[in-house]
Enzyme design. Structure first.
Site, PDB file in Angstrom:
ATOM      1  N   TYR A 269       0.822  -1.213   0.000  1.00 16.64           N
ATOM      2  CA  TYR A 269       0.000   0.000   0.000  1.00 16.64           C
ATOM      3  C   TYR A 269       0.859   1.268   0.000  1.00 16.64           C
ATOM      4  CZ  TYR A 269      -3.316   3.409   2.068  1.00 16.64           C
ATOM      5  OH  TYR A 269      -4.087   4.517   2.346  1.00 16.64           O
ATOM      6  N   ILE A 270       1.668   1.451   1.019  1.00 15.55           N
ATOM      7  CA  ILE A 270       2.461   2.677   1.087  1.00 15.55           C
ATOM      8  C   ILE A 270       3.634   2.603   0.116  1.00 15.55           C
ATOM      9  CG2 ILE A 270       3.755   4.215   2.638  1.00 15.55           C
ATOM     10  CD1 ILE A 270       1.938   2.903   4.881  1.00 15.55           C
TER      11      ILE A 270
ATOM     12  N   ASP B 272      12.075 -12.705  -1.101  1.00 18.42           N
ATOM     13  CA  ASP B 272      11.859 -12.456   0.323  1.00 18.42           C
ATOM     14  C   ASP B 272      13.117 -11.821   0.928  1.00 18.42           C
ATOM     15  OD1 ASP B 272       9.771 -14.205   2.539  1.00 18.42           O
ATOM     16  OD2 ASP B 272      11.257 -12.674   3.065  1.00 18.42           O
TER      17      ASP B 272
ATOM     18  N   SER C  51       6.357   3.370  13.138  1.00 15.15           N
ATOM     19  CA  SER C  51       4.926   3.607  13.368  1.00 15.15           C
ATOM     20  C   SER C  51       4.708   4.307  14.702  1.00 15.15           C
ATOM     21  CB  SER C  51       4.209   2.246  13.379  1.00 15.15           C
ATOM     22  OG  SER C  51       2.930   2.372  13.951  1.00 15.15           O
TER      23      SER C  51
ATOM     24  N   TYR D 124       3.834  -6.876  16.884  1.00 11.73           N
ATOM     25  CA  TYR D 124       4.041  -5.972  15.720  1.00 11.73           C
ATOM     26  C   TYR D 124       4.687  -4.674  16.210  1.00 11.73           C
ATOM     27  CZ  TYR D 124       2.889  -2.065  12.693  1.00 11.73           C
ATOM     28  OH  TYR D 124       2.975  -0.910  11.953  1.00 11.73           O
TER      29      TYR D 124
ATOM     30  N   LYS E 257       8.730  -2.905  15.732  1.00 15.40           N
ATOM     31  CA  LYS E 257       9.073  -1.547  15.305  1.00 15.40           C
ATOM     32  C   LYS E 257      10.036  -0.907  16.306  1.00 15.40           C
ATOM     33  CE  LYS E 257       6.692  -1.471  11.534  1.00 15.40           C
ATOM     34  NZ  LYS E 257       7.407  -1.560  10.243  1.00 15.40           N
TER      35      LYS E 257
ATOM     36  N   PHE F 228       1.598   7.782  11.341  1.00 13.67           N
ATOM     37  CA  PHE F 228       0.392   7.705  12.156  1.00 13.67           C
ATOM     38  C   PHE F 228      -0.586   6.805  11.404  1.00 13.67           C
ATOM     39  CE2 PHE F 228       1.286  10.032  16.018  1.00 13.67           C
ATOM     40  CZ  PHE F 228       2.613  10.296  15.747  1.00 13.67           C
TER      41      PHE F 228
HETATM   42  C1  WQD Z   1      -8.224   2.882  13.714  1.00 10.42           C
HETATM   43  C2  WQD Z   1      -9.417   3.146  14.629  1.00 10.42           C
HETATM   44  C3  WQD Z   1     -10.289   1.216  15.744  1.00 10.42           C
HETATM   45  C4  WQD Z   1     -11.666  -0.877  12.175  1.00 10.42           C
HETATM   46  C5  WQD Z   1      -2.877   0.167  13.294  1.00 10.42           C
HETATM   47  C6  WQD Z   1      -1.432   0.004  13.684  1.00 10.42           C
HETATM   48  C7  WQD Z   1      -0.610   1.076  13.005  1.00 10.42           C
HETATM   49  C8  WQD Z   1      -0.816   0.980  11.535  1.00 10.42           C
HETATM   50  C9  WQD Z   1      -2.294   1.239  11.236  1.00 10.42           C
HETATM   51  C10 WQD Z   1       0.353  -0.478  10.063  1.00 10.42           C
HETATM   52  C11 WQD Z   1      -9.347   2.387  15.939  1.00 10.42           C
HETATM   53  C12 WQD Z   1     -11.303   1.792  14.764  1.00 10.42           C
HETATM   54  C13 WQD Z   1     -11.102   0.072  13.019  1.00 10.42           C
HETATM   55  C14 WQD Z   1     -13.053  -1.110  12.219  1.00 10.42           C
HETATM   56  C15 WQD Z   1     -13.257   0.555  13.949  1.00 10.42           C
HETATM   57  N1  WQD Z   1      -0.454  -0.310  11.101  1.00 10.42           N
HETATM   58  N2  WQD Z   1     -11.892   0.765  13.882  1.00 10.42           N
HETATM   59  N3  WQD Z   1     -13.807  -0.376  13.108  1.00 10.42           N
HETATM   60  O1  WQD Z   1      -5.273   0.269  15.103  1.00 10.42           O
HETATM   61  O2  WQD Z   1      -5.082   2.815  14.883  1.00 10.42           O
HETATM   62  O3  WQD Z   1      -3.354   1.372  13.827  1.00 10.42           O
HETATM   63  O4  WQD Z   1      -3.035   0.190  11.897  1.00 10.42           O
HETATM   64  O5  WQD Z   1       0.887   0.342   9.402  1.00 10.42           O
HETATM   65  O6  WQD Z   1       0.742   0.857  13.304  1.00 10.42           O
HETATM   66  O7  WQD Z   1      -1.301   0.176  15.079  1.00 10.42           O
HETATM   67  O8  WQD Z   1      -5.641   1.423  12.875  1.00 10.42           O
HETATM   68  O9  WQD Z   1      -7.437   1.386  11.182  1.00 10.42           O
HETATM   69  O10 WQD Z   1      -7.151  -0.644  12.711  1.00 10.42           O
HETATM   70  O11 WQD Z   1      -8.071   1.467  13.635  1.00 10.42           O
HETATM   71  O12 WQD Z   1     -13.952   1.189  14.767  1.00 10.42           O
HETATM   72  O13 WQD Z   1     -13.635  -1.954  11.488  1.00 10.42           O
HETATM   73  O14 WQD Z   1     -10.590   2.699  13.964  1.00 10.42           O
HETATM   74  O15 WQD Z   1     -10.944   0.835  16.954  1.00 10.42           O
HETATM   75  O16 WQD Z   1      -9.881   3.205  16.975  1.00 10.42           O
HETATM   76  P1  WQD Z   1      -4.904   1.458  14.291  1.00 10.42           P
HETATM   77  P2  WQD Z   1      -7.100   0.843  12.530  1.00 10.42           P
END
Ligand code: WQD
Length: 345
Positions: free
Chosen positions: A14-15, A61, A128, A153, A157, A182
């Site tokens: 993705y990124i 890999d 992250s 995970y 990091k 973020f």
């Molecule tokens: C965001 C908010 C959920 C799904 C993680 C990793 C971070 C990066 C991004 C890799 C939270 C809420 C989510 C859903 C919801 N990972 N949510 N319903 O957990 O902040 O970050 O992913 O690069 O390092 O920590 O991201 O998108 O999973 O959740 O309510 O179906 O959305 O509770 O508050 P997160 P997220």
């Protein structure tokens, strides 16, 4: 003058894919290595559709040192590396810690061990905000202390950052820019590349857009009883193209010898905390598309709120998030529509 060569590990992700586009448009020659475990080869078509240049691609890999050695022999004079290749699902890391420690750490160790031999000037590392855990104070700066990781995970990091800083402190002949993302969201405005997670999306935006298009019945908002203004969690949602552009600036600091320190660390965020419910309403208002949702129990492991103080990246990296959240939401929706049009989803 020949183009500067950059190796992008995980470049069909993705990124990674959005960063390859920005690198090519900034005049770099890009080589991708990816094992396609969480992406597919068609991403190269999307990149080429945007830039007109198909990046060199090695299916492999990064945990296999012989594959890497062969790549450096095949493509001499790689000036810099951007390392995206890693497993990144928080929940999965709790179930399969060894897979995460092996994949995320061995791949980094291989790169760091080979860089001096092939005179690579430095590495941009994909870190992250998860390293901060649940911060005591928001916004967080780069000197906000780590909290004990709440998932393997997140721990990979933290450990990776320490491996890089210890190695460079020991006198390794290369530099590093560590970028703490973020919450990356959105897709390229061309809708030629975007987020395409395998299986049921764990992250908010892919699940939200799949609900909007009818692939998912409804979005579960994981809790609205948090101590925040509207009760839902708060994050710093950063447009993926803004994020990609930061990588181009970071790698330029390395290859053009502009770094002030051998290791530089930057928070990449907008500086604005947005709640899950706010984001949901922003999507609906920006696209005019409704998203059925229910409030459910909290998700284990979620932190309440985290957002960035991006001043250091603004001032030192010369980077600032620019894409308005409404436009990011429209780009995410355009990408979901493209996936439907292509019969993918
Ligand atoms: C965001 C908010 C959920 C799904 C993680 C990793 C971070 C990066 C991004 C890799 C939270 C809420 C989510 C859903 C919801 N990972 N949510 N319903 O957990 O902040 O970050 O992913 O690069 O390092 O920590 O991201 O998108 O999973 O959740 O309510 O179906 O959305 O509770 O508050 P997160 P997220």
């Amino acid at each position: 003058m020949s183009k500067k060569r950059i190796l992008v590990t995980g470049g069909t992700g993705y990124i990674g894919s959005h960063t390859v586009i920005e690198l090519q448009q900034a005049g770099y020659e890009v080589i991708i290595i990816d094992n396609l475990s969480n992406s597919n080869i068609e991403v190269l078509d999307g990149i080429e559709a945007v830039t007109g240049t198909r990046p060199a691609f090695v299916k492999g890999d990064v945990t296999d040192v012989e594959v890497l050695r062969k790549l450096f022999e095949t493509y001499p004079d790689i000036k810099g590396i951007i390392n995206f290749a890693a497993s990144k699902a928080v929940g999965e890391s709790v179930e399969k810690p060894l897979l995460y420690y092996r994949n995320n750490l061995v791949s980094l160790l291989n790169l760091l061990e080979l860089m001096p031999q092939y005179k690579v000037k430095g590495i941009v590392f994909s870190s992250s905000c998860t390293v901060y855990g649940e911060p005591d104070i928001n916004p967080v700066t780069e000197s906000t202390p780590f909290k004990t990781a709440t998932s393997p995970y997140g721990n990979t990091k933290q450990i990776s950052e320490e491996i890089i800083t210890d190695t460079i402190k020991s006198g390794a002949p290369f530099k590093s820019v560590i970028l703490r993302y973020f919450n990356p969201v959105g897709a390229h405005p061309s809708a030629c590349v975007g987020e395409l997670p395998n299986g049921v999306p764990q992250n908010l935006i892919p699940f939200l857009t799949q609900t909007a298009i009818g692939v998912r019945k409804q979005l579960s908002v994981f809790g609205d009883d948090y101590p925040t203004p509207d009760g839902s969690c708060i994050r710093d949602f950063i447009d993926v193209v803004d994020l990609a552009r930061a990588h181009v600036m970071a790698v330029a600091r390395i290859v053009d010898d502009k770094m002030d320190e051998p290791v530089e660390i930057f928070n990449l965020g907008t500086g604005r905390g947005v709640s899950v419910l706010e984001l949901l309403h922003t999507f609906v208002n920006a696209t005019g598309v409704d998203v059925p949702y229910v409030i459910t129990e909290r998700r284990a492991g979620d932190i309440i709120q985290v957002w960035a103080n991006p001043e250091k990246a603004n001032k030192v990296l010369g980077w600032k998030a620019e894409v308005p959240l409404e436009e990011t939401m429209r780009n995410a929706w355009r990408w979901q529509l493209k996936l439907r049009e292509k019969g993918i989803m």
